[in-house]
Scaffold this motif. Structure first.
Motif, PDB file in Angstrom:
ATOM      1  N   VAL A 316      22.654  -7.697 101.728  1.00 14.59           N
ATOM      2  CA  VAL A 316      22.168  -7.623 103.116  1.00 14.59           C
ATOM      3  C   VAL A 316      23.106  -6.759 103.957  1.00 14.59           C
ATOM      4  CG1 VAL A 316      21.722  -8.943 105.210  1.00 14.59           C
ATOM      5  CG2 VAL A 316      20.972  -9.831 103.000  1.00 14.59           C
ATOM      6  N   ALA A 317      24.414  -6.954 103.775  1.00 11.52           N
ATOM      7  CA  ALA A 317      25.394  -6.155 104.524  1.00 11.52           C
ATOM      8  C   ALA A 317      25.270  -4.674 104.168  1.00 11.52           C
ATOM      9  CB  ALA A 317      26.813  -6.647 104.224  1.00 11.52           C
ATOM     10  N   ALA A 318      25.041  -4.386 102.887  1.00  9.71           N
ATOM     11  CA  ALA A 318      24.874  -2.997 102.450  1.00  9.71           C
ATOM     12  C   ALA A 318      23.654  -2.360 103.119  1.00  9.71           C
ATOM     13  CB  ALA A 318      24.744  -2.928 100.933  1.00  9.71           C
ATOM     14  N   TYR A 319      22.574  -3.143 103.267  1.00 11.11           N
ATOM     15  CA  TYR A 319      21.387  -2.589 103.927  1.00 11.11           C
ATOM     16  C   TYR A 319      21.669  -2.292 105.396  1.00 11.11           C
ATOM     17  CZ  TYR A 319      16.854  -1.888 105.964  1.00 11.11           C
ATOM     18  OH  TYR A 319      15.813  -1.331 106.656  1.00 11.11           O
ATOM     19  N   LEU A 320      22.370  -3.183 106.069  1.00 12.65           N
ATOM     20  CA  LEU A 320      22.690  -2.957 107.477  1.00 12.65           C
ATOM     21  C   LEU A 320      23.551  -1.706 107.644  1.00 12.65           C
ATOM     22  CD1 LEU A 320      23.399  -6.626 108.644  1.00 12.65           C
ATOM     23  CD2 LEU A 320      21.315  -5.264 108.966  1.00 12.65           C
ATOM     24  N   VAL A 321      24.489  -1.480 106.706  1.00 16.75           N
ATOM     25  CA  VAL A 321      25.311  -0.266 106.740  1.00 16.75           C
ATOM     26  C   VAL A 321      24.428   0.966 106.541  1.00 16.75           C
ATOM     27  CG1 VAL A 321      27.114   1.032 105.527  1.00 16.75           C
ATOM     28  CG2 VAL A 321      27.419  -1.407 105.974  1.00 16.75           C
ATOM     29  N   TYR A 322      23.512   0.881 105.568  1.00 18.03           N
ATOM     30  CA  TYR A 322      22.591   1.993 105.323  1.00 18.03           C
ATOM     31  C   TYR A 322      21.738   2.273 106.550  1.00 18.03           C
ATOM     32  CZ  TYR A 322      18.171   4.139 103.943  1.00 18.03           C
ATOM     33  OH  TYR A 322      17.063   4.931 103.884  1.00 18.03           O
ATOM     34  N   LEU A 323      21.226   1.218 107.185  1.00 20.67           N
ATOM     35  CA  LEU A 323      20.384   1.379 108.369  1.00 20.67           C
ATOM     36  C   LEU A 323      21.155   2.074 109.487  1.00 20.67           C
ATOM     37  CD1 LEU A 323      17.566   0.715 109.481  1.00 20.67           C
ATOM     38  CD2 LEU A 323      18.506  -1.437 110.346  1.00 20.67           C
ATOM     39  N   ALA A 324      22.395   1.656 109.697  1.00 22.79           N
ATOM     40  CA  ALA A 324      23.216   2.289 110.729  1.00 22.79           C
ATOM     41  C   ALA A 324      23.469   3.752 110.391  1.00 22.79           C
ATOM     42  CB  ALA A 324      24.546   1.544 110.864  1.00 22.79           C
ATOM     43  N   PHE A 325      23.681   4.042 109.114  1.00 27.71           N
ATOM     44  CA  PHE A 325      23.912   5.422 108.675  1.00 27.71           C
ATOM     45  C   PHE A 325      22.684   6.290 108.921  1.00 27.71           C
ATOM     46  CE2 PHE A 325      23.216   8.497 105.197  1.00 27.71           C
ATOM     47  CZ  PHE A 325      24.280   9.352 105.434  1.00 27.71           C
ATOM     48  N   VAL A 326      21.510   5.773 108.575  1.00 26.56           N
ATOM     49  CA  VAL A 326      20.274   6.545 108.747  1.00 26.56           C
ATOM     50  C   VAL A 326      20.024   6.829 110.222  1.00 26.56           C
ATOM     51  CG1 VAL A 326      17.759   6.443 108.548  1.00 26.56           C
ATOM     52  CG2 VAL A 326      19.175   5.770 106.630  1.00 26.56           C
ATOM     53  N   VAL A 327      20.175   5.818 111.054  1.00 19.47           N
ATOM     54  CA  VAL A 327      19.927   5.995 112.485  1.00 19.47           C
ATOM     55  C   VAL A 327      20.908   6.985 113.088  1.00 19.47           C
ATOM     56  CG1 VAL A 327      19.948   4.837 114.723  1.00 19.47           C
ATOM     57  CG2 VAL A 327      18.885   3.723 112.755  1.00 19.47           C
ATOM     58  N   SER A 328      22.182   6.926 112.673  1.00 18.96           N
ATOM     59  CA  SER A 328      23.196   7.805 113.266  1.00 18.96           C
ATOM     60  C   SER A 328      23.073   9.250 112.790  1.00 18.96           C
ATOM     61  CB  SER A 328      24.599   7.280 112.921  1.00 18.96           C
ATOM     62  OG  SER A 328      24.824   7.319 111.518  1.00 18.96           O
ATOM     63  N   THR A 329      22.584   9.453 111.568  1.00 21.47           N
ATOM     64  CA  THR A 329      22.522  10.823 111.034  1.00 21.47           C
ATOM     65  C   THR A 329      21.183  11.507 111.235  1.00 21.47           C
ATOM     66  OG1 THR A 329      21.889   9.952 108.825  1.00 21.47           O
ATOM     67  CG2 THR A 329      24.242  10.344 109.257  1.00 21.47           C
ATOM     68  N   GLN A 330      20.099  10.725 111.458  1.00 24.88           N
ATOM     69  CA  GLN A 330      18.786  11.350 111.567  1.00 24.88           C
ATOM     70  C   GLN A 330      18.145  11.180 112.940  1.00 24.88           C
ATOM     71  OE1 GLN A 330      16.023  10.948 108.348  1.00 24.88           O
ATOM     72  NE2 GLN A 330      17.613  10.494 106.867  1.00 24.88           N
TER      73      GLN A 330
END
Length: 331
Positions: A316-330
């Motif tokens: 779950v924590a890994a998904y939240l990190v991925y979500l933050a990464f996607v939002v910040s980069t795209q």
């Protein structure tokens, strides 16, 4: 206008959830009436049924020229399935694994993700690519049917308990069976219709929101639409976990992830004559991340043949990190 888009999105999401539930119940009942093996029902009908929203969204998006939304939805949905939903289920109850999952579904899931990455490397998914994926989906389904014949009676009994087939005798019972078969068929068709309509509403609302906020279709597909179309998998998995049907929970997620790539995306690629054009961010970042998630799941699942609460929390924590990464980069 923004309010209208939000309402269309929410209405579409609600229709997807309701339609998928009706379709799955009807499809499972129809398969049971036709004498299909319970384990085959669990690994195919349930998995395909909960993936139907992705198909409807993909076809509508492809028809409207938004290949980024169609492919981004598949990549995002699989990441949601394997990290967020599976992780939440493990947090509720540690998930035990059957050997067939480790030996068959896990390698197929990783291979399917790798195949998609290979086909998408040139930045476009053509109709030929779609045909390859669909053929692989049929081969996988044939493999499920073949391997189900070798399953132990315990596993078949577990699936039979979740999706029982009524035993009936006599003329009156035969009439009842025919009526139930007709009812299941009607449920299946009605569910499909609701999902298709809901998908069009959701895509229209999501694209409108994306353009209103100035963000890309790919970002919306990877986040909002992906989470929305994963709602049937979330409901099915959480309910199965709470009931103690752990193999059904894991099988549904892994089976859905496989069919999302092979069958759902394959059929979507067949819609536009020019294929699905993909932005560089999908090819270089998001699809590779989806492949990495599928591969990383293998050692997690192999560790004691279970997904512990700690591992679930990590996912779950890994998904939240991925979500933050996607939002910040795209964004």
């Amino acid at each position: 206008m923004m309010t209208t888009n939000v309402l269309w999105f929410l209405a579409g999401l609600a229709a997807l959830v309701v339609g998928a539930e009706v379709m799955v119940r009807g499809g499972v009942g129809l398969a049971g009436r036709l004498g299909i093996s319970p384990i085959v029902i669990g690994l195919t009908v349930v998995s395909i049924g909960t993936s139907l929203p992705e198909l409807a969204v993909g076809v509508v998006a492809a028809g409207e020229g938004s290949g980024a939304l169609a492919v981004g939805n598949i990549a995002g949905t699989n990441i949601v399935n394997l990290l967020l939903i599976l992780g939440l289920s493990a947090l509720l109850v540690p998930l035990a694994l059957q050997m067939r999952t480790i030996r068959f579904e896990l390698p197929i899931m990783a291979l399917a993700a790798g195949l998609l990455w290979l086909l998408a490397a040139d930045g476009v998914l053509t109709r030929v690519d779609g045909l390859i994926l669909v053929v692989c989906a049929f081969v996988y389904t044939a493999g499920v049917i073949w391997s189900s014949r070798r399953e132990s009676w315990q596993i078949n009994e577990e699936f039979a308990g979740e999706y029982p087939a009524d035993a009936v005798d006599g003329d009156a019972a035969t009439i009842l069976v025919r009526r139930r078969t007709s009812a299941y068929l009607t449920m299946t068709l009605v569910g499909i219709g609701i999902v298709v309509i809901g998908a069009e509403w959701l895509v229209d609302g999501a694209v409108g929101l994306a353009r209103g906020f100035g963000v890309s279709d790919a970002l919306i597909g990877l986040t909002v639409v992906a989470i929305g179309t994963s709602a049937p998998e979330l409901v099915t998995t959480v309910v199965s976990t709470i009931r103690g049907d752990r193999d059904i929970a894991i099988g549904n997620l892994i089976g859905s992830s496989i069919y999302n790539i092979l069958l759902i995306l394959g059929l979507t690629c067949l819609v536009p004559a020019g294929g699905l054009l993909l932005p560089d961010s999908l090819v270089r970042i998001d699809i590779p991340i989806m492949v990495a998630v599928a591969v990383v799941c293998i050692p997690i699942f192999l560790s004691g043949r279970r997904v512990s609460r700690i591992e679930g929390g990590f996912m779950v924590a890994a998904y939240l990190v991925y979500l933050a990464f996607v939002v910040s980069t795209q964004s």
